[in-house]
Design a protein around this motif. Structure first.
Motif, PDB file in Angstrom:
ATOM      1  N   ALA A 132      32.143 -10.109   0.752  1.00 44.72           N
ATOM      2  CA  ALA A 132      32.437 -10.248  -0.674  1.00 44.72           C
ATOM      3  C   ALA A 132      31.500 -11.275  -1.288  1.00 44.72           C
ATOM      4  CB  ALA A 132      33.890 -10.676  -0.880  1.00 44.72           C
ATOM      5  N   THR A 133      31.539 -11.370  -2.598  1.00 45.95           N
ATOM      6  CA  THR A 133      30.821 -12.423  -3.306  1.00 45.95           C
ATOM      7  C   THR A 133      31.549 -12.700  -4.611  1.00 45.95           C
ATOM      8  OG1 THR A 133      28.657 -13.178  -4.102  1.00 45.95           O
ATOM      9  CG2 THR A 133      29.255 -10.898  -4.576  1.00 45.95           C
ATOM     10  N   LEU A 134      31.233 -13.826  -5.223  1.00 44.10           N
ATOM     11  CA  LEU A 134      31.742 -14.159  -6.547  1.00 44.10           C
ATOM     12  C   LEU A 134      30.549 -14.223  -7.482  1.00 44.10           C
ATOM     13  CD1 LEU A 134      34.026 -16.551  -4.869  1.00 44.10           C
ATOM     14  CD2 LEU A 134      34.948 -15.553  -6.953  1.00 44.10           C
ATOM     15  N   MET A 135      30.642 -13.557  -8.641  1.00 43.67           N
ATOM     16  CA  MET A 135      29.509 -13.507  -9.558  1.00 43.67           C
ATOM     17  C   MET A 135      29.987 -13.526 -10.998  1.00 43.67           C
ATOM     18  SD  MET A 135      28.354  -9.479  -9.364  1.00 43.67           S
ATOM     19  CE  MET A 135      28.486  -9.366  -7.583  1.00 43.67           C
ATOM     20  N   ASP A 136      29.046 -13.828 -11.898  1.00 44.50           N
ATOM     21  CA  ASP A 136      29.359 -13.799 -13.319  1.00 44.50           C
ATOM     22  C   ASP A 136      29.690 -12.377 -13.745  1.00 44.50           C
ATOM     23  OD1 ASP A 136      26.718 -12.576 -14.802  1.00 44.50           O
ATOM     24  OD2 ASP A 136      26.215 -13.630 -12.955  1.00 44.50           O
ATOM     25  N   PRO A 137      30.553 -12.205 -14.749  1.00 44.39           N
ATOM     26  CA  PRO A 137      30.964 -10.865 -15.159  1.00 44.39           C
ATOM     27  C   PRO A 137      29.834 -10.031 -15.736  1.00 44.39           C
ATOM     28  CG  PRO A 137      31.851 -12.509 -16.658  1.00 44.39           C
ATOM     29  CD  PRO A 137      31.284 -13.251 -15.488  1.00 44.39           C
ATOM     30  N   GLY A 138      28.777 -10.693 -16.259  1.00 42.53           N
ATOM     31  CA  GLY A 138      27.634  -9.949 -16.770  1.00 42.53           C
ATOM     32  C   GLY A 138      26.945  -9.144 -15.689  1.00 42.53           C
ATOM     33  N   ASN A 139      26.902  -9.694 -14.475  1.00 41.65           N
ATOM     34  CA  ASN A 139      26.360  -8.955 -13.338  1.00 41.65           C
ATOM     35  C   ASN A 139      27.411  -8.046 -12.718  1.00 41.65           C
ATOM     36  OD1 ASN A 139      23.492  -9.439 -12.388  1.00 41.65           O
ATOM     37  ND2 ASN A 139      24.103 -11.541 -12.795  1.00 41.65           N
TER      38      ASN A 139
ATOM     39  N   LEU B 287      43.776  -9.634   4.553  1.00 42.47           N
ATOM     40  CA  LEU B 287      42.721  -9.417   5.532  1.00 42.47           C
ATOM     41  C   LEU B 287      42.085 -10.734   5.964  1.00 42.47           C
ATOM     42  CD1 LEU B 287      41.119  -7.293   7.111  1.00 42.47           C
ATOM     43  CD2 LEU B 287      39.510  -7.188   5.178  1.00 42.47           C
ATOM     44  N   ALA B 288      41.886 -11.651   5.001  1.00 46.19           N
ATOM     45  CA  ALA B 288      41.252 -12.931   5.305  1.00 46.19           C
ATOM     46  C   ALA B 288      42.160 -13.857   6.103  1.00 46.19           C
ATOM     47  CB  ALA B 288      40.812 -13.608   4.010  1.00 46.19           C
ATOM     48  N   LYS B 289      43.426 -13.559   6.156  1.00 48.64           N
ATOM     49  CA  LYS B 289      44.329 -14.331   7.020  1.00 48.64           C
ATOM     50  C   LYS B 289      44.285 -13.808   8.457  1.00 48.64           C
ATOM     51  CE  LYS B 289      47.548 -16.118   3.566  1.00 48.64           C
ATOM     52  NZ  LYS B 289      48.957 -16.198   3.090  1.00 48.64           N
ATOM     53  N   GLN B 290      43.793 -12.576   8.605  1.00 45.05           N
ATOM     54  CA  GLN B 290      43.701 -11.962   9.929  1.00 45.05           C
ATOM     55  C   GLN B 290      42.343 -12.216  10.593  1.00 45.05           C
ATOM     56  OE1 GLN B 290      44.572  -7.796   9.545  1.00 45.05           O
ATOM     57  NE2 GLN B 290      46.515  -8.144   8.487  1.00 45.05           N
ATOM     58  N   LYS B 291      41.257 -12.168   9.786  1.00 44.06           N
ATOM     59  CA  LYS B 291      39.922 -12.357  10.348  1.00 44.06           C
ATOM     60  C   LYS B 291      39.007 -13.021   9.326  1.00 44.06           C
ATOM     61  CE  LYS B 291      37.903  -7.879   9.046  1.00 44.06           C
ATOM     62  NZ  LYS B 291      37.193  -6.685   9.552  1.00 44.06           N
ATOM     63  N   GLU B 292      37.918 -13.581   9.818  1.00 50.88           N
ATOM     64  CA  GLU B 292      36.980 -14.287   8.948  1.00 50.88           C
ATOM     65  C   GLU B 292      36.178 -13.309   8.093  1.00 50.88           C
ATOM     66  OE1 GLU B 292      34.468 -18.098   9.865  1.00 50.88           O
ATOM     67  OE2 GLU B 292      33.268 -16.355  10.434  1.00 50.88           O
ATOM     68  N   LEU B 293      36.092 -13.607   6.786  1.00 47.08           N
ATOM     69  CA  LEU B 293      35.316 -12.797   5.851  1.00 47.08           C
ATOM     70  C   LEU B 293      34.181 -13.647   5.285  1.00 47.08           C
ATOM     71  CD1 LEU B 293      38.167 -11.020   3.826  1.00 47.08           C
ATOM     72  CD2 LEU B 293      36.968 -10.192   5.870  1.00 47.08           C
ATOM     73  N   SER B 294      32.985 -13.097   5.250  1.00 47.82           N
ATOM     74  CA  SER B 294      31.830 -13.815   4.698  1.00 47.82           C
ATOM     75  C   SER B 294      31.784 -13.610   3.184  1.00 47.82           C
ATOM     76  CB  SER B 294      30.537 -13.321   5.336  1.00 47.82           C
ATOM     77  OG  SER B 294      30.385 -11.918   5.144  1.00 47.82           O
ATOM     78  N   VAL B 295      31.526 -14.709   2.458  1.00 44.58           N
ATOM     79  CA  VAL B 295      31.490 -14.653   0.997  1.00 44.58           C
ATOM     80  C   VAL B 295      30.215 -15.348   0.521  1.00 44.58           C
ATOM     81  CG1 VAL B 295      32.711 -15.170  -1.148  1.00 44.58           C
ATOM     82  CG2 VAL B 295      34.015 -14.772   0.948  1.00 44.58           C
ATOM     83  N   GLY B 296      29.392 -14.633  -0.236  1.00 42.96           N
ATOM     84  CA  GLY B 296      28.135 -15.196  -0.721  1.00 42.96           C
ATOM     85  C   GLY B 296      28.331 -16.062  -1.951  1.00 42.96           C
ATOM     86  N   TYR B 297      27.498 -17.122  -2.066  1.00 39.38           N
ATOM     87  CA  TYR B 297      27.544 -17.980  -3.254  1.00 39.38           C
ATOM     88  C   TYR B 297      26.144 -18.519  -3.531  1.00 39.38           C
ATOM     89  CZ  TYR B 297      27.210 -22.240  -0.397  1.00 39.38           C
ATOM     90  OH  TYR B 297      26.776 -23.224   0.460  1.00 39.38           O
ATOM     91  N   SER B 298      25.882 -18.865  -4.796  1.00 36.52           N
ATOM     92  CA  SER B 298      24.582 -19.435  -5.156  1.00 36.52           C
ATOM     93  C   SER B 298      24.705 -20.678  -6.020  1.00 36.52           C
ATOM     94  CB  SER B 298      23.725 -18.382  -5.886  1.00 36.52           C
ATOM     95  OG  SER B 298      24.367 -17.922  -7.061  1.00 36.52           O
TER      96      SER B 298
END
Length: 316
Positions: free
Chosen positions: A195-202, A144-155
């Motif tokens: 999407a987002t990337l987060m620690d496994p505890g969350n 999907l990300a090769k077809q269109k832009e996907l927003s991904v949150g980070y902190s």
């Protein structure tokens, strides 16, 4: 709701008995600065260990959140403090190493302005989407990300680098900065973020509640605490971006003070109930001597400087 579920998961630890440390404690409070918001993985496990350290050292422990600037605000609070062991920082690899490579005119140098004390925990991050998303696997996400832009949150800077590494595989990704994990969860569920990337505890409470889906973890091998979530390296060969957290203090701390705090933290981390609670958060204790941690910070900085240079990533 997500924050309460993580705290509930990690609550209820019994304190250890009086120790030799407690007998020699000054009784004066120790501040542990967390350079992230309440509810992040680092904040949660720091609050988990605080009563243990308090009992061992015989001193009150106060956890303070100083979020913002990829950890810079929190680190500056510690850099300016007196090197008496009463102001410490529980920092991840982002402010302790990666910021050197990603931040122009960084107002501190971890190698010069901080004292390495002890390792704390070692884990990874999980790539997460809303459970109702048609994206069910990492392969789906890549397609999907090769077809269109996907927003991904980070902190954190580490997650920023994880996203950059994914983008190098030909994915169209829009990194969106946040001050902490909880708002990224809200925005993925609310569909403001892809999407987002987060620690496994969350991540685990979100998966168990059925609100989010874990696609992959960022370490080279699967996290033994989340064996059903594949490692990204199973699809993207060589992808390996683990997460570690460590305790540091201001520059100039006395060796005996450093040794005392290191011994107290190691003692706490070796307690079975701590190990069990860490396992519930899908993380493991990361026991290191001060010299080993100093070496890790130095080698990590060199690694990130080399990686960003080779990738053509300019400090901002």
């Amino acid at each position: 709701m997500q924050r309460r579920s993580v705290f509930k998961l990690l609550a209820g630890l019994a304190l250890p008995g009086t120790s030799a440390f407690a007998q020699s404690g000054s009784g004066k409070p120790i501040r542990i600065v967390v350079p992230l918001s309440v509810g992040t993985g680092t904040d949660t496990v720091t609050r988990l260990i605080a009563p243990k350290l308090s009992a061992i050292l015989g001193q009150p422990i106060i956890v303070e959140n100083k979020a913002g600037g990829n950890g810079i605000i929190g680190i500056q609070e510690v850099v300016r403090a007196a090197p008496d062991g009463r102001t410490l920082l529980m920092g991840s690899s982002s402010p302790l190493s990666i910021n050197v490579a990603l931040t122009k005119n960084l107002p501190y140098d971890p190698r010069r302005d901080l004292t390495a004390i002890a390792g704390f925990n070692f884990s990874n991050h999980a790539l997460m989407v809303k459970s109702s998303s048609p994206v069910r696997t990492l392969q789906d996400f890549i397609a999907l990300a090769k077809q269109k832009e996907l927003s991904v949150g980070y902190s954190t800077s580490l997650v920023q680098m994880q996203i950059a590494a994914l983008a190098k595989a030909g994915l169209k990704l829009l990194p969106v900065p946040y001050k902490g994990t909880p708002p990224t969860i809200t925005d993925v569920i609310g569909e403001s973020l892809s999407a987002t990337l987060m620690d496994p505890g969350n991540a685990l409470p979100q998966i168990k509640s059925g609100q989010m889906r874990g696609l992959a973890v960022t370490s080279v091998k699967r996290n033994p605490h989340t064996p059903d979530i594949p490692a990204m390296s199973e699809t993207l060969a060589g992808y390996d971006f683990p997460a570690w957290t460590a305790m540091v203090g201001p520059a100039g701390m006395k060796r005996e003070t450093v040794a005392k705090i290191n011994a107290a933290l190691v003692s706490a981390l070796k307690q079975k109930d701590v190990f069990d609670k860490f396992a519930l958060a899908a993380t493991n204790p990361f026991i290191m001597t001060p010299d080993e941690l100093k070496g890790l910070i130095e080698s990590d900085i060199a690694k990130w400087l080399k990686m960003t240079k080779e990738a053509g990533i300019q400090p901002e």
